[in-house]
Design a protein around this motif. Structure first.
Motif, mmCIF file in Angstrom:
data_model
loop_
_atom_site.group_PDB
_atom_site.id
_atom_site.type_symbol
_atom_site.label_atom_id
_atom_site.label_comp_id
_atom_site.label_asym_id
_atom_site.label_seq_id
_atom_site.Cartn_x
_atom_site.Cartn_y
_atom_site.Cartn_z
ATOM 1 N N HIS A 335 -3.066 -18.761 -11.035
ATOM 2 C CA HIS A 335 -1.939 -19.692 -11.229
ATOM 3 C C HIS A 335 -2.274 -21.066 -10.658
ATOM 4 O O HIS A 335 -1.742 -21.476 -9.618
ATOM 5 C CB HIS A 335 -0.684 -19.130 -10.556
ATOM 6 C CG HIS A 335 -0.163 -17.882 -11.195
ATOM 7 N ND1 HIS A 335 0.591 -17.898 -12.348
ATOM 8 C CD2 HIS A 335 -0.313 -16.569 -10.854
ATOM 9 C CE1 HIS A 335 0.903 -16.650 -12.693
ATOM 10 N NE2 HIS A 335 0.366 -15.834 -11.807
ATOM 11 N N ILE A 442 8.188 -25.261 -12.386
ATOM 12 C CA ILE A 442 8.503 -23.835 -12.472
ATOM 13 C C ILE A 442 8.578 -23.436 -13.939
ATOM 14 O O ILE A 442 9.302 -24.057 -14.730
ATOM 15 C CB ILE A 442 9.832 -23.499 -11.747
ATOM 16 C CG1 ILE A 442 10.219 -22.044 -11.998
ATOM 17 C CG2 ILE A 442 10.947 -24.428 -12.122
ATOM 18 C CD1 ILE A 442 11.397 -21.564 -11.187
ATOM 19 N N GLY A 443 7.791 -22.445 -14.301
ATOM 20 C CA GLY A 443 7.791 -21.974 -15.680
ATOM 21 C C GLY A 443 7.375 -23.018 -16.681
ATOM 22 O O GLY A 443 7.864 -23.036 -17.820
ATOM 23 N N ARG A 455 16.926 -21.657 -11.903
ATOM 24 C CA ARG A 455 15.776 -21.178 -12.677
ATOM 25 C C ARG A 455 14.928 -20.202 -11.863
ATOM 26 O O ARG A 455 14.355 -19.253 -12.408
ATOM 27 C CB ARG A 455 14.950 -22.368 -13.154
ATOM 28 C CG ARG A 455 15.682 -23.148 -14.260
ATOM 29 C CD ARG A 455 14.946 -24.374 -14.695
ATOM 30 N NE ARG A 455 13.639 -24.051 -15.253
ATOM 31 C CZ ARG A 455 12.776 -24.971 -15.693
ATOM 32 N NH1 ARG A 455 13.108 -26.259 -15.621
ATOM 33 N NH2 ARG A 455 11.617 -24.621 -16.184
ATOM 34 N N GLN A 458 16.626 -16.919 -12.172
ATOM 35 C CA GLN A 458 16.326 -16.304 -13.466
ATOM 36 C C GLN A 458 14.946 -15.665 -13.462
ATOM 37 O O GLN A 458 14.739 -14.571 -14.002
ATOM 38 C CB GLN A 458 16.412 -17.357 -14.571
ATOM 39 C CG GLN A 458 17.824 -17.872 -14.836
ATOM 40 C CD GLN A 458 17.846 -19.086 -15.751
ATOM 41 O OE1 GLN A 458 16.837 -19.428 -16.360
ATOM 42 N NE2 GLN A 458 18.993 -19.740 -15.840
ATOM 43 N N MET A 459 13.975 -16.339 -12.820
ATOM 44 C CA MET A 459 12.613 -15.814 -12.744
ATOM 45 C C MET A 459 12.581 -14.508 -11.952
ATOM 46 O O MET A 459 11.908 -13.541 -12.342
ATOM 47 C CB MET A 459 11.701 -16.847 -12.085
ATOM 48 C CG MET A 459 10.236 -16.485 -12.109
ATOM 49 S SD MET A 459 9.402 -16.982 -13.641
ATOM 50 C CE MET A 459 8.705 -18.530 -13.137
ATOM 51 N N THR A 462 13.901 -11.778 -14.066
ATOM 52 C CA THR A 462 12.975 -11.453 -15.146
ATOM 53 C C THR A 462 11.951 -10.417 -14.702
ATOM 54 O O THR A 462 11.527 -9.554 -15.492
ATOM 55 C CB THR A 462 12.263 -12.729 -15.634
ATOM 56 O OG1 THR A 462 13.236 -13.634 -16.167
ATOM 57 C CG2 THR A 462 11.228 -12.415 -16.710
ATOM 58 N N GLU A 472 5.383 -12.240 -19.636
ATOM 59 C CA GLU A 472 6.447 -12.979 -18.951
ATOM 60 C C GLU A 472 6.887 -12.244 -17.691
ATOM 61 O O GLU A 472 7.109 -12.860 -16.640
ATOM 62 C CB GLU A 472 7.638 -13.161 -19.900
ATOM 63 C CG GLU A 472 8.760 -14.003 -19.317
ATOM 64 C CD GLU A 472 9.942 -14.165 -20.267
ATOM 65 O OE1 GLU A 472 10.914 -14.850 -19.894
ATOM 66 O OE2 GLU A 472 9.892 -13.593 -21.380
ATOM 67 N N ASN A 475 4.131 -12.630 -14.975
ATOM 68 C CA ASN A 475 4.165 -13.958 -14.359
ATOM 69 C C ASN A 475 5.327 -14.072 -13.371
ATOM 70 O O ASN A 475 5.189 -14.661 -12.296
ATOM 71 C CB ASN A 475 4.288 -15.043 -15.431
ATOM 72 C CG ASN A 475 2.972 -15.310 -16.131
ATOM 73 O OD1 ASN A 475 1.906 -15.117 -15.555
ATOM 74 N ND2 ASN A 475 3.036 -15.754 -17.374
ATOM 75 N N ALA A 476 6.473 -13.502 -13.761
ATOM 76 C CA ALA A 476 7.632 -13.518 -12.869
ATOM 77 C C ALA A 476 7.355 -12.697 -11.615
ATOM 78 O O ALA A 476 7.746 -13.076 -10.501
ATOM 79 C CB ALA A 476 8.865 -12.980 -13.593
ATOM 80 N N PHE A 479 5.248 -14.603 -9.276
ATOM 81 C CA PHE A 479 5.956 -15.748 -8.692
ATOM 82 C C PHE A 479 6.620 -15.405 -7.356
ATOM 83 O O PHE A 479 6.923 -16.295 -6.572
ATOM 84 C CB PHE A 479 6.996 -16.266 -9.694
ATOM 85 C CG PHE A 479 7.551 -17.615 -9.336
ATOM 86 C CD1 PHE A 479 6.739 -18.734 -9.338
ATOM 87 C CD2 PHE A 479 8.888 -17.772 -9.000
ATOM 88 C CE1 PHE A 479 7.242 -19.982 -9.018
ATOM 89 C CE2 PHE A 479 9.406 -19.014 -8.682
ATOM 90 C CZ PHE A 479 8.582 -20.126 -8.689
#
Length: 664
Positions: A335, A442-443, A455, A458-459, A462, A472, A475-476, A479
């Motif tokens: 990342h 972010i994202g 956001r 939300q991540m 997810t 997706e 990646n979440a 994070f």
């Protein structure tokens, strides 16, 4: 009701579909008017009491005590009710009974030969306290809080006055019959827990339930059964949520922190995480390694840990720390948008010299034994390390209790909350040097302030959403690590997390973690106002309330900042912070007359509290008085009730004009 005449037919017709749905619950004019009267009356009750706690850090005994005594709120009510009519020791005993009814009753029965008199006196006192704490609520709400077994009797006692001569005999017979049928113990216990429940209407947990102390799983059990709660995620909570989602770096860090403080109860006893594979790997890999810098942070002989056990913990500690550094380095390479490549430190180690190069400087390493480090690929796990992490990941993913607790955090938690003109979050809102809101990537897109925290939330969700695409979700899941230690993470907001340097480099200059601008600028009223405006927090008595950074009271620091706009309520619940802060935590109580900040001294033990009636010594500071007593109408709930009343008034017009027909 005169205002109903001002409702136009057009307004009613515009909302006709909604009103037809509402009519299912209120099918007659009588039902509608009864509900309007009920809601209007509720608006004029005193505002219920809110309780704010932060940074519990696994200290279950201290948490339970503060929760049971409502940060001194129950003690205050007992003093107000009984004043000079009871001796101080009698009031102390009554408070202890309310906090710990089962344990206190057992103690009393061993010491008091005349239990009938004790029951008679105590039941009357408890009913007096219960009547007082229930006075802010409607009968309906109190009724829903009553224990089913004694609901009818308690309701009768709460709403019958002992001064009414016509009902005095009735009241006394109920008490005597409770005693005569040998139900006094059960009834007292039920009353005590009812008082605890009614003393606080809503609990706000501002993050960091996990790490440091041994009882985070027990705290979560309590919170999962609490009657009215919201939670804001802290960085330590996010770390455990990431581990529960399967993030291997988070799993390694959770294990490392637990071993660092020799607190594995939550892992092993609480969540059933099997530590044997790690112990086996560590003993084999670091058999001849003294692991000196990885000795757990405990006093000699503490917790019954002997030297052999300390050495095993140190070996496990080192093993998982090295694995963590490998895993996080791989994440930084995967990342690049995080811009954290400078934290990939293993590649800078000179194995033969036992040194590391940082920022152009060469430092000797305090520990020079790296048997699993491969110079050509320092972030690759060995086959044994990979197998170990696969097994540990499986343990976290199949732990029913852990997954249940994390689901509860997702259901009742968030990155921030706005409640009754108070903005609640754990740590920070990233800022620039000039006090403006900092844009964070972010994202694939930049966001700041409210949008940034939304956001991020939300991540987080997810990562637990099995419906989204795997890439997706992965990646979440990754994070979570950035949220734990990323420089622009609202849950961290520092230049770096210097974990590696603290283990391996003696020079303390390399340990420095520069805080983000929020922590400097939060003392300014205009900055706090800008943040509250961003999050649409309005009202004459608006505040920011957060925790995360211990308040160093011993150094003269105050938890009240920015002319009263900001309150920091992390005074250090965790024992590890007591020497730093000089106290054992802050809590905040917000009742109908204003805010009370409560400063606590360290809690001895539940046993000491029960036997000697020892309460947490607390100092209460009046932060802000609202002048006129705040009512339900002044709260967020009041706004919702007024909206409901307006809708019901439209429905009433629709019935009276024949637009909607009543149903019998």
């Amino acid at each position: 009701m005169a205002k109903i005449h001002n409702i136009s037919l057009n307004n009613v017709k515009d909302d006709l579909r909604y009103l037809q749905l509402l009519a299912r619950d209120f099918p007659t004019v009588s039902r509608v008017t009864t509900e309007i009267i009920n809601l209007e009356a509720i608006l004029h009750l005193p505002k219920p009491t809110e309780h704010f706690l932060a940074d519990l850090h696994g200290e279950n005994e201290a948490f339970q005590h503060v929760l049971r005594n409502a940060s001194g709120n129950i003690k205050r009510k007992v003093n107000e009710l009984f004043g000079s009519t009871l001796r101080e020791q009698e009031k102390k005993n009554l408070c202890t009974l309310i906090y710990y009814p089962e344990q206190k009753l057992e103690l009393v029965k061993r010491q008091d030969a005349n239990m009938a008199d004790y029951y008679q006196t105590t039941l009357n006192q408890l009913i007096t306290v219960c009547r007082n704490v229930s006075s802010k609520y409607t009968r309906s709400k109190v009724r829903k809080s009553l224990p089913e077994e004694f609901a009818y009797i308690i309701e009768e006692l709460l709403h019958e006055s002992t001064e009414d001569h016509n009902k005095q005999a009735y009241f006394n017979v109920i008490i005597q019959t409770i005693i005569g049928t040998r139900r006094a113990d059960h009834f007292i216990i039920a009353l005590c827990y009812l008082i605890q429940r009614l003393a606080i209407d809503r609990l706000h947990i501002l993050g960091d339930i996990y790490d440091r102390g041994p009882g985070a799983h027990l705290i979560m059990d309590t919170l999962c059964n609490y009657h009215n709660i919201d939670m804001q995620w802290g960085n330590h909570d996010i770390l455990w949520m990431g581990a529960a989602a399967g993030n291997m770096a988070c799993i390694a860090s959770v294990l490392r922190l637990s071993l660092r403080y020799a607190n594995t109860q939550t892992l092993e006893e609480g969540y059933g995480i099997n530590m044997v594979p790690l112990a086996t790997f560590a003993m084999e890999t670091y058999a001849d390694d003294p692991c000196t810098v990885f000795m757990p942070k405990i006093d000699n002989g503490a917790k019954g840990i002997n030297e052999k056990t300390r050495r095993l913990i140190a070996q496990m500690h080192k093993a998982i720390a090295i694995i963590q550094f490998k895993l996080e380095g791989a994440l930084y390479a995967r990342h690049p948008e995080w811009a954290m490549e400078d934290r990939s430190l293993l590649e800078n180690i000179h194995l033969t010299k036992g040194t590391i190069e940082l920022g152009g400087e060469i430092y000797d390493l305090l520990d020079k034994n790296f048997p699993t480090l491969q110079p050509d690929d320092p972030y690759r796990l060995t086959n044994e390390e990979q197998e170990l992490m696969n097994r540990l990941q499986h343990s976290f993913l199949i732990s029913d209790r852990l997954q249940r607790h994390v689901n509860y955090l997702l259901l009742h938690g968030s990155m921030y909350n706005v409640f009754n003109s108070n903005l609640l979050f754990h740590a920070s809102v990233p800022l620039n040097e000039d006090g403006s809101l900092r844009n964070v990537l972010i994202g694939g897109n930049y966001a700041h302030g409210k949008e940034l925290l939304s956001r991020i939330e939300q991540m987080v969700r997810t990562a637990f959403d099995s419906v989204v695409e795997k890439e997706e979700q992965d990646n979440a899941c990754d994070f979570f690590w950035y949220l734990w230690c990323g420089p622009d993470s609202p849950l961290f907001d520092k230049s770096k997390m210097s974990t590696f340097e603290r283990y391996f480099i003696a020079d303390k200059a390399t340990h420095v973690e520069n805080k983000g601008w929020y922590y400097t600028l939060r003392d300014k009223a205009e900055v706090c106002d800008r943040i509250m405006d961003e999050f649409e927090v309005y009202g004459p008595h608006r505040h920011i309330i957060n925790g995360h950074v211990p308040v160093r009271v011993g150094n003269g620091e105050t938890p009240i900042k920015a002319d009263g706009r900001l309150m920091v309520i992390d005074g250090g619940f965790a024992r590890a912070y007591h020497n730093t802060t000089g106290i054992a935590g802050y809590t905040l109580v917000y009742h109908s007359r204003g805010f009370q900040l409560v400063q606590h001294e360290p809690f001895s033990s539940t046993e000491e509290a029960v036997i000697n009636g020892t309460d947490i010594r607390s100092t209460t500071q009046i932060v802000e008085l609202t002048g006129d007593r705040a009512m339900v109408s002044d709260t967020d709930i009041g706004q919702k009730l007024r909206t409901q009343i307006a809708d019901l008034e439209k429905l009433l017009v629709a019935y009276r004009r024949g637009i909607i027909k009543e149903r019998t």
